[in-house]
Every structure is written in structure tokens, then in C-alpha cells.
Scaffold this motif. Structure first.
Motif, mmCIF file in Angstrom:
data_model
loop_
_atom_site.group_PDB
_atom_site.id
_atom_site.type_symbol
_atom_site.label_atom_id
_atom_site.label_comp_id
_atom_site.label_asym_id
_atom_site.label_seq_id
_atom_site.Cartn_x
_atom_site.Cartn_y
_atom_site.Cartn_z
ATOM 1 N N GLN A 15 -10.133 -3.485 -0.862
ATOM 2 C CA GLN A 15 -9.763 -2.893 0.424
ATOM 3 C C GLN A 15 -8.323 -2.398 0.388
ATOM 4 O O GLN A 15 -8.015 -1.295 0.864
ATOM 5 N N ALA A 16 -7.444 -3.225 -0.178
ATOM 6 C CA ALA A 16 -6.037 -2.838 -0.272
ATOM 7 C C ALA A 16 -5.862 -1.628 -1.187
ATOM 8 O O ALA A 16 -5.080 -0.719 -0.893
ATOM 9 N N ALA A 17 -6.613 -1.615 -2.308
ATOM 10 C CA ALA A 17 -6.524 -0.499 -3.252
ATOM 11 C C ALA A 17 -6.987 0.796 -2.605
ATOM 12 O O ALA A 17 -6.394 1.862 -2.823
ATOM 13 N N GLN A 18 -8.037 0.724 -1.787
ATOM 14 C CA GLN A 18 -8.545 1.910 -1.099
ATOM 15 C C GLN A 18 -7.518 2.481 -0.127
ATOM 16 O O GLN A 18 -7.531 3.672 0.187
ATOM 17 N N GLN A 19 -6.628 1.612 0.347
ATOM 18 C CA GLN A 19 -5.573 2.059 1.258
ATOM 19 C C GLN A 19 -4.306 2.462 0.510
ATOM 20 O O GLN A 19 -3.270 2.732 1.122
ATOM 21 N N GLY A 20 -4.405 2.502 -0.834
ATOM 22 C CA GLY A 20 -3.293 3.004 -1.636
ATOM 23 C C GLY A 20 -2.239 1.979 -1.984
ATOM 24 O O GLY A 20 -1.113 2.343 -2.346
ATOM 25 N N HIS A 21 -2.586 0.701 -1.915
ATOM 26 C CA HIS A 21 -1.623 -0.348 -2.251
ATOM 27 C C HIS A 21 -1.491 -0.448 -3.772
ATOM 28 O O HIS A 21 -2.435 -0.842 -4.467
ATOM 29 N N GLY A 22 -0.321 -0.097 -4.296
ATOM 30 C CA GLY A 22 -0.119 -0.008 -5.741
ATOM 31 C C GLY A 22 -0.332 -1.315 -6.471
ATOM 32 O O GLY A 22 -0.973 -1.352 -7.529
ATOM 33 N N TYR A 23 0.191 -2.412 -5.914
ATOM 34 C CA TYR A 23 0.054 -3.688 -6.603
ATOM 35 C C TYR A 23 -1.377 -4.209 -6.563
ATOM 36 O O TYR A 23 -1.792 -4.945 -7.455
ATOM 37 N N ALA A 24 -2.128 -3.838 -5.544
ATOM 38 C CA ALA A 24 -3.551 -4.204 -5.513
ATOM 39 C C ALA A 24 -4.290 -3.466 -6.636
ATOM 40 O O ALA A 24 -5.132 -4.043 -7.328
ATOM 41 N N CYS A 25 -3.942 -2.185 -6.830
ATOM 42 C CA CYS A 25 -4.550 -1.415 -7.924
ATOM 43 C C CYS A 25 -4.184 -2.032 -9.274
ATOM 44 O O CYS A 25 -5.031 -2.146 -10.168
ATOM 45 N N TRP A 26 -2.926 -2.428 -9.416
ATOM 46 C CA TRP A 26 -2.468 -3.058 -10.662
ATOM 47 C C TRP A 26 -3.212 -4.357 -10.911
ATOM 48 O O TRP A 26 -3.681 -4.626 -12.016
ATOM 49 N N GLU A 27 -3.352 -5.171 -9.868
ATOM 50 C CA GLU A 27 -4.030 -6.458 -10.020
ATOM 51 C C GLU A 27 -5.491 -6.261 -10.407
ATOM 52 O O GLU A 27 -6.016 -6.959 -11.291
ATOM 53 N N VAL A 43 -9.256 3.356 -14.118
ATOM 54 C CA VAL A 43 -9.216 4.015 -12.799
ATOM 55 C C VAL A 43 -8.139 3.385 -11.933
ATOM 56 O O VAL A 43 -7.307 4.073 -11.322
ATOM 57 N N TYR A 44 -8.140 2.059 -11.866
ATOM 58 C CA TYR A 44 -7.158 1.362 -11.033
ATOM 59 C C TYR A 44 -5.757 1.440 -11.628
ATOM 60 O O TYR A 44 -4.758 1.560 -10.896
ATOM 61 N N LEU A 45 -5.664 1.395 -12.958
ATOM 62 C CA LEU A 45 -4.352 1.466 -13.594
ATOM 63 C C LEU A 45 -3.707 2.831 -13.381
ATOM 64 O O LEU A 45 -2.487 2.923 -13.202
ATOM 65 N N GLU A 46 -4.522 3.881 -13.380
ATOM 66 C CA GLU A 46 -3.981 5.217 -13.119
ATOM 67 C C GLU A 46 -3.438 5.308 -11.696
ATOM 68 O O GLU A 46 -2.374 5.888 -11.455
ATOM 69 N N GLN A 47 -4.153 4.700 -10.748
ATOM 70 C CA GLN A 47 -3.688 4.701 -9.366
ATOM 71 C C GLN A 47 -2.392 3.903 -9.235
ATOM 72 O O GLN A 47 -1.453 4.315 -8.543
ATOM 73 N N ALA A 48 -2.342 2.749 -9.906
ATOM 74 C CA ALA A 48 -1.133 1.920 -9.846
ATOM 75 C C ALA A 48 0.042 2.620 -10.507
ATOM 76 O O ALA A 48 1.184 2.528 -10.029
ATOM 77 N N THR A 49 -0.221 3.342 -11.595
ATOM 78 C CA THR A 49 0.842 4.078 -12.274
ATOM 79 C C THR A 49 1.402 5.164 -11.382
ATOM 80 O O THR A 49 2.619 5.418 -11.362
ATOM 81 N N GLU A 50 0.518 5.820 -10.620
ATOM 82 C CA GLU A 50 0.975 6.828 -9.662
ATOM 83 C C GLU A 50 1.874 6.213 -8.601
ATOM 84 O O GLU A 50 2.732 6.888 -8.032
ATOM 85 N N CYS A 51 1.672 4.928 -8.340
ATOM 86 C CA CYS A 51 2.516 4.207 -7.374
ATOM 87 C C CYS A 51 3.757 3.626 -8.044
ATOM 88 O O CYS A 51 4.468 2.804 -7.454
ATOM 89 N N GLN A 52 3.994 4.035 -9.290
ATOM 90 C CA GLN A 52 5.179 3.644 -10.049
ATOM 91 C C GLN A 52 5.248 2.144 -10.322
ATOM 92 O O GLN A 52 6.321 1.544 -10.293
ATOM 93 N N ILE A 53 4.082 1.542 -10.606
ATOM 94 C CA ILE A 53 4.043 0.145 -11.031
ATOM 95 C C ILE A 53 4.196 0.146 -12.548
ATOM 96 O O ILE A 53 3.280 0.540 -13.278
ATOM 97 N N SER A 54 5.356 -0.263 -13.034
ATOM 98 C CA SER A 54 5.668 -0.147 -14.461
ATOM 99 C C SER A 54 4.685 -0.924 -15.328
ATOM 100 O O SER A 54 4.275 -0.447 -16.390
#
Length: 208
Positions: A15-27, A43-54
């Protein structure tokens, strides 16, 4: 108890990832990668990378470098690391400088290593050179230790193979010896029988 609430954890993370939460995508990406579900992980790592999660960028680069969940592409892997370093702080730039120096995830490139080291200094990392030297030395020690371990394992495997081969040769030789001994015994028994039969025939002839 993560096992007990695993479904709930994934439900809320998604749910958090769908709302664009970077750390949720990373997790989620990290968990999928650990479960070797690399296609979903990417898929999730690409989204998290876009959110600048190193951390996500590092793992995504690894996936591209090794072909996990995507077609192997070293150029994309390198671009992900460079973009992460570009957006990151001095430590991110230093990390990429070390990578180029030792060839971890990228081709060794000493010019780029020095360029990113200088950019780390410019980003405010005053002791960049000392940290760079420490990390390179630590990496090389670990690599040397790993190579030594692999060499020992290879030597041990070769020794086991030689022992197994020697044991197999000894077994075959013993089988051959037993077979020859059995043949000799059978031949002796045959000769003894022939001598007995000849003796019996001779007795019969003498009675006549």
C-alpha cells in the motif's frame, strides 16, 4: 513475530509503495531479492532508486550486473551507480571511487576513481583520501582472504579426488586379486577332481 504477520507486513508495504513511498519500495525489493524473486524485486528497486534510495540503487545495479530478474547489462549497472553517486553525498561519491579503483561491480578505471574521489572532497568529505585508502586496502585484504579460502577449498577438493581415485584403484586391485585367487582355487579344485577321477578309473582297471 514476522512469520506470523508476514501477510500483513507485505499488505501495508505494498500500500505504501503504491503511494510512492521510496523506503517501502526498497523494503519490498530487498525482501523479494532475498527470496530470489528477482523480477518482482527489480520493479520495486527501480521505483526506490527513482526516490533516491541509495541502498536500492546499489542492489539494482547488482541485479543488472549479474542478470538477476533482467537481462545482464553492465553499462546500465554502471550508469545506476554513477547516478546514485551524482545525487548522493560525499560518501556516495567515495563509494563509487572505491568501486572504480578495485573493479567491484564496474570495470577498473583509475581515472574515474580519482575523478570521483575529487568530487567526494568537493562535496565536503575532507578526509576522503584517507577513507579511500582504508576502504581499498580493506577490500583487497578481503579479496585476498577469499582467494586464499577458494585456493584451500580447491586444494582440499583435489586431495579428496586423489584419495577417492587411489581408494577406487585399490578396490579394483583387490577385486582383481580376489578374482585371480578364486580362479586359482577353482583350477586347483578342477585338477584335484581330475586326479581323483583318474585314480578311480585306474582302480577299476586294476580290479579287472
Amino acid at each position: 513475530d514476522e512469520n506470523k504477520y508476514r501477510e500483513d507486513i507485505f499488505h501495508y508495504l505494498k500500500q505504501a509503495a503504491q503511494q510512492g513511498h521510496g523506503y517501502a519500495c526498497w523494503e519490498l525489493g530487498k525482501r523479494m531479492a532475498l527470496a530470489k524473486e528477482y523480477k518482482k524485486a527489480v520493479v520495486y528497486l527501480e521505483q526506490a532508486t527513482e526516490c533516491q534510495i541509495s541502498e536500492a540503487a546499489q542492489l539494482l545495479s547488482y541485479c543488472y550486473n549479474h542478470g538477476h530478474g533482467v537481462s545482464r547489462n553492465i553499462d546500465i549497472s554502471e550508469r545506476i551507480l554513477e547516478r546514485d553517486a551524482e545525487l548522493g553525498d560525499g560518501f556516495a561519491k567515495l563509494r563509487l571511487a572505491v568501486r572504480y579503483e578495485v573493479g567491484e561491480g564496474v570495470q577498473i578505471n583509475y581515472v574515474k576513481a580519482m575523478t570521483w574521489l575529487e568530487r567526494a572532497r568537493q562535496a565536503g568529505l575532507a578526509d576522503a583520501q584517507a577513507l579511500f585508502d582504508q576502504q581499498v586496502a580493506a577490500y583487497r585484504r578481503e579479496k585476498a582472504a577469499e582467494e586464499a579460502r577458494l585456493h584451500r577449498e580447491k586444494a582440499a577438493a583435489a586431495a579428496r579426488l586423489r584419495q577417492e581415485k587411489a581408494a577406487e584403484e585399490a578396490r579394483l586391485q583387490e577385486e582383481k586379486r580376489l578374482q585371480e585367487a578364486q580362479k586359482w582355487q577353482e583350477e586347483q579344485a578342477r585338477l584335484a577332481k581330475e586326479r581323483w577321477e583318474q585314480a578311480q578309473r585306474k582302480k577299476k582297471w586294476l580290479r579287472r
